[in-house]
Design a protein around this motif. Sequence first.
Motif, PDB file in Angstrom:
ATOM      1  N   PHE A  92       0.834  -1.203   0.000  1.00 36.21           N
ATOM      2  CA  PHE A  92       0.000   0.000   0.000  1.00 36.21           C
ATOM      3  C   PHE A  92       0.874   1.260   0.000  1.00 36.21           C
ATOM      4  O   PHE A  92       0.651   2.185  -0.789  1.00 36.21           O
ATOM      5  N   MET A  93       1.851   1.301   0.873  1.00 30.86           N
ATOM      6  CA  MET A  93       2.703   2.487   0.987  1.00 30.86           C
ATOM      7  C   MET A  93       3.595   2.642  -0.247  1.00 30.86           C
ATOM      8  O   MET A  93       3.731   3.743  -0.799  1.00 30.86           O
ATOM      9  N   GLY A  94       4.198   1.535  -0.680  1.00 30.08           N
ATOM     10  CA  GLY A  94       5.122   1.594  -1.810  1.00 30.08           C
ATOM     11  C   GLY A  94       4.452   1.963  -3.113  1.00 30.08           C
ATOM     12  O   GLY A  94       4.997   2.743  -3.910  1.00 30.08           O
ATOM     13  N   SER A  95       3.260   1.428  -3.353  1.00 23.98           N
ATOM     14  CA  SER A  95       2.568   1.687  -4.617  1.00 23.98           C
ATOM     15  C   SER A  95       2.131   3.140  -4.736  1.00 23.98           C
ATOM     16  O   SER A  95       1.892   3.637  -5.837  1.00 23.98           O
ATOM     17  N   ARG A  96       2.019   3.827  -3.615  1.00 24.79           N
ATOM     18  CA  ARG A  96       1.614   5.239  -3.616  1.00 24.79           C
ATOM     19  C   ARG A  96       2.773   6.180  -3.326  1.00 24.79           C
ATOM     20  O   ARG A  96       2.584   7.384  -3.216  1.00 24.79           O
ATOM     21  N   ASN A  97       3.943   5.604  -3.139  1.00 26.22           N
ATOM     22  CA  ASN A  97       5.127   6.398  -2.789  1.00 26.22           C
ATOM     23  C   ASN A  97       4.894   7.203  -1.513  1.00 26.22           C
ATOM     24  O   ASN A  97       5.346   8.346  -1.390  1.00 26.22           O
ATOM     25  N   PHE A  98       4.165   6.594  -0.557  1.00 22.92           N
ATOM     26  CA  PHE A  98       3.926   7.213   0.748  1.00 22.92           C
ATOM     27  C   PHE A  98       5.081   6.891   1.687  1.00 22.92           C
ATOM     28  O   PHE A  98       5.710   5.844   1.578  1.00 22.92           O
ATOM     29  N   SER A  99       5.324   7.768   2.626  1.00 20.30           N
ATOM     30  CA  SER A  99       6.291   7.503   3.693  1.00 20.30           C
ATOM     31  C   SER A  99       5.594   7.633   5.041  1.00 20.30           C
ATOM     32  O   SER A  99       4.823   8.579   5.245  1.00 20.30           O
ATOM     33  N   VAL A 117      -1.170   9.953  22.056  1.00 17.22           N
ATOM     34  CA  VAL A 117      -2.420   9.375  21.534  1.00 17.22           C
ATOM     35  C   VAL A 117      -2.824  10.078  20.245  1.00 17.22           C
ATOM     36  O   VAL A 117      -3.220   9.434  19.264  1.00 17.22           O
ATOM     37  N   ALA A 118      -2.719  11.410  20.214  1.00 15.79           N
ATOM     38  CA  ALA A 118      -3.061  12.161  19.006  1.00 15.79           C
ATOM     39  C   ALA A 118      -2.111  11.814  17.861  1.00 15.79           C
ATOM     40  O   ALA A 118      -2.527  11.696  16.703  1.00 15.79           O
ATOM     41  N   THR A 119      -0.837  11.644  18.189  1.00 13.45           N
ATOM     42  CA  THR A 119       0.146  11.244  17.182  1.00 13.45           C
ATOM     43  C   THR A 119      -0.183   9.868  16.633  1.00 13.45           C
ATOM     44  O   THR A 119      -0.148   9.628  15.425  1.00 13.45           O
ATOM     45  N   ARG A 120      -0.537   8.963  17.525  1.00 14.04           N
ATOM     46  CA  ARG A 120      -0.862   7.600  17.112  1.00 14.04           C
ATOM     47  C   ARG A 120      -2.108   7.575  16.217  1.00 14.04           C
ATOM     48  O   ARG A 120      -2.151   6.851  15.220  1.00 14.04           O
ATOM     49  N   ALA A 121      -3.112   8.370  16.575  1.00 20.03           N
ATOM     50  CA  ALA A 121      -4.325   8.437  15.749  1.00 20.03           C
ATOM     51  C   ALA A 121      -3.978   8.848  14.324  1.00 20.03           C
ATOM     52  O   ALA A 121      -4.577   8.361  13.354  1.00 20.03           O
ATOM     53  N   ARG A 122      -3.014   9.735  14.198  1.00 20.80           N
ATOM     54  CA  ARG A 122      -2.576  10.209  12.886  1.00 20.80           C
ATOM     55  C   ARG A 122      -1.780   9.128  12.160  1.00 20.80           C
ATOM     56  O   ARG A 122      -1.934   8.932  10.950  1.00 20.80           O
ATOM     57  N   GLU A 123      -0.948   8.408  12.902  1.00 24.94           N
ATOM     58  CA  GLU A 123      -0.014   7.477  12.271  1.00 24.94           C
ATOM     59  C   GLU A 123      -0.632   6.135  11.902  1.00 24.94           C
ATOM     60  O   GLU A 123      -0.105   5.442  11.025  1.00 24.94           O
ATOM     61  N   VAL A 124      -1.719   5.719  12.544  1.00 25.52           N
ATOM     62  CA  VAL A 124      -2.328   4.433  12.203  1.00 25.52           C
ATOM     63  C   VAL A 124      -3.301   4.557  11.029  1.00 25.52           C
ATOM     64  O   VAL A 124      -3.872   3.553  10.579  1.00 25.52           O
ATOM     65  N   HIS A 125      -3.484   5.755  10.524  1.00 23.74           N
ATOM     66  CA  HIS A 125      -4.428   6.006   9.434  1.00 23.74           C
ATOM     67  C   HIS A 125      -4.190   5.072   8.243  1.00 23.74           C
ATOM     68  O   HIS A 125      -5.136   4.502   7.685  1.00 23.74           O
ATOM     69  N   ASP A 126      -2.931   4.892   7.847  1.00 27.08           N
ATOM     70  CA  ASP A 126      -2.631   4.049   6.691  1.00 27.08           C
ATOM     71  C   ASP A 126      -2.896   2.571   6.983  1.00 27.08           C
ATOM     72  O   ASP A 126      -3.285   1.822   6.082  1.00 27.08           O
ATOM     73  N   PHE A 127      -2.693   2.137   8.219  1.00 28.54           N
ATOM     74  CA  PHE A 127      -3.063   0.764   8.584  1.00 28.54           C
ATOM     75  C   PHE A 127      -4.549   0.538   8.343  1.00 28.54           C
ATOM     76  O   PHE A 127      -4.968  -0.516   7.868  1.00 28.54           O
ATOM     77  N   TRP A 128      -5.356   1.528   8.685  1.00 29.11           N
ATOM     78  CA  TRP A 128      -6.806   1.386   8.545  1.00 29.11           C
ATOM     79  C   TRP A 128      -7.215   1.350   7.084  1.00 29.11           C
ATOM     80  O   TRP A 128      -8.151   0.638   6.710  1.00 29.11           O
ATOM     81  N   HIS A 129      -6.508   2.101   6.229  1.00 25.39           N
ATOM     82  CA  HIS A 129      -6.756   1.999   4.790  1.00 25.39           C
ATOM     83  C   HIS A 129      -6.564   0.557   4.320  1.00 25.39           C
ATOM     84  O   HIS A 129      -7.367   0.028   3.546  1.00 25.39           O
ATOM     85  N   VAL A 130      -5.477  -0.057   4.781  1.00 22.60           N
ATOM     86  CA  VAL A 130      -5.162  -1.433   4.381  1.00 22.60           C
ATOM     87  C   VAL A 130      -6.213  -2.399   4.916  1.00 22.60           C
ATOM     88  O   VAL A 130      -6.738  -3.250   4.177  1.00 22.60           O
ATOM     89  N   LEU A 131      -6.539  -2.294   6.183  1.00 23.17           N
ATOM     90  CA  LEU A 131      -7.467  -3.225   6.810  1.00 23.17           C
ATOM     91  C   LEU A 131      -8.857  -3.166   6.173  1.00 23.17           C
ATOM     92  O   LEU A 131      -9.483  -4.208   5.938  1.00 23.17           O
ATOM     93  N   PHE A 132      -9.332  -1.958   5.886  1.00 24.42           N
ATOM     94  CA  PHE A 132     -10.682  -1.816   5.352  1.00 24.42           C
ATOM     95  C   PHE A 132     -10.724  -1.822   3.826  1.00 24.42           C
ATOM     96  O   PHE A 132     -11.802  -1.783   3.239  1.00 24.42           O
TER      97      PHE A 132
END
Length: 227
Positions: A92-99, A117-132
């Motif tokens: 997911f990250m590589g195909s979009r050139n995301f870091s 907690v606020a930092t974590r909410a921001r950083e897990v966003h890409d995991f949720w894209h993958v999961l859903f």
Amino acid sequence: MLGARVQLKGWQQAAVAFGSAFGALLDPRRADLIAALGETTGNPAFERVLQRMKNSAEGKEVLLERRRVISSQVSHAWDMPQNTFGAAYAQFMGSRNFSPDDRPPVRFMDTDELAYVATRAREVHDFWHVLFGLPTNLIGETALKVIEFEQMFLPMCMLSVVGGSARFSEKQRTLFFQHYFPWATKAGLKCADLMSVYYKKHFHEDLEEVRRNWGILPCPDPKKRGV
């Protein structure tokens, strides 16, 4: 290490929130403004998330270790076997050139714990894209904000749904409210508390098994449902 925090008085917080909301509506690509809006309006929500994490064995471990979703700590995902959660995230990250290092720092939270907690909410966003299984286009991002709202009750998430749907074309709006919104509402309520998951410990597990264990309902393909 988390970013330097800025302590705001009540009127200053309101001013930053208003200015960020106005600027984000004018230019939705301004991630810094959206982040500031989330922080200045989300303190009660982050307090509730923090308490939930403290009441969860895995969430408590996350808080204790304060691991970050940054390149130096998740790079092993790129070495995971095919069909694993880690491999899906890397693809997911590589195909979009995301870091994972591109998220803006948290600045306006009252304590180190809430800032994390606020930092974590921001950083897990890409995991949720993958999961859903959600795309990163306007519809996909708006649908994920519905799930994020149900997981965290952040006002910013609902404002993003309103702002995102306002920018839809008529066709996109019909697709979103007939297909994505009902699914996201159900998916956000059905799944586990995703803020309390120690994600990197599950990189080696099969993606579909991870989804089953966490009650994830992936987004159905609208084309297969005749929408």
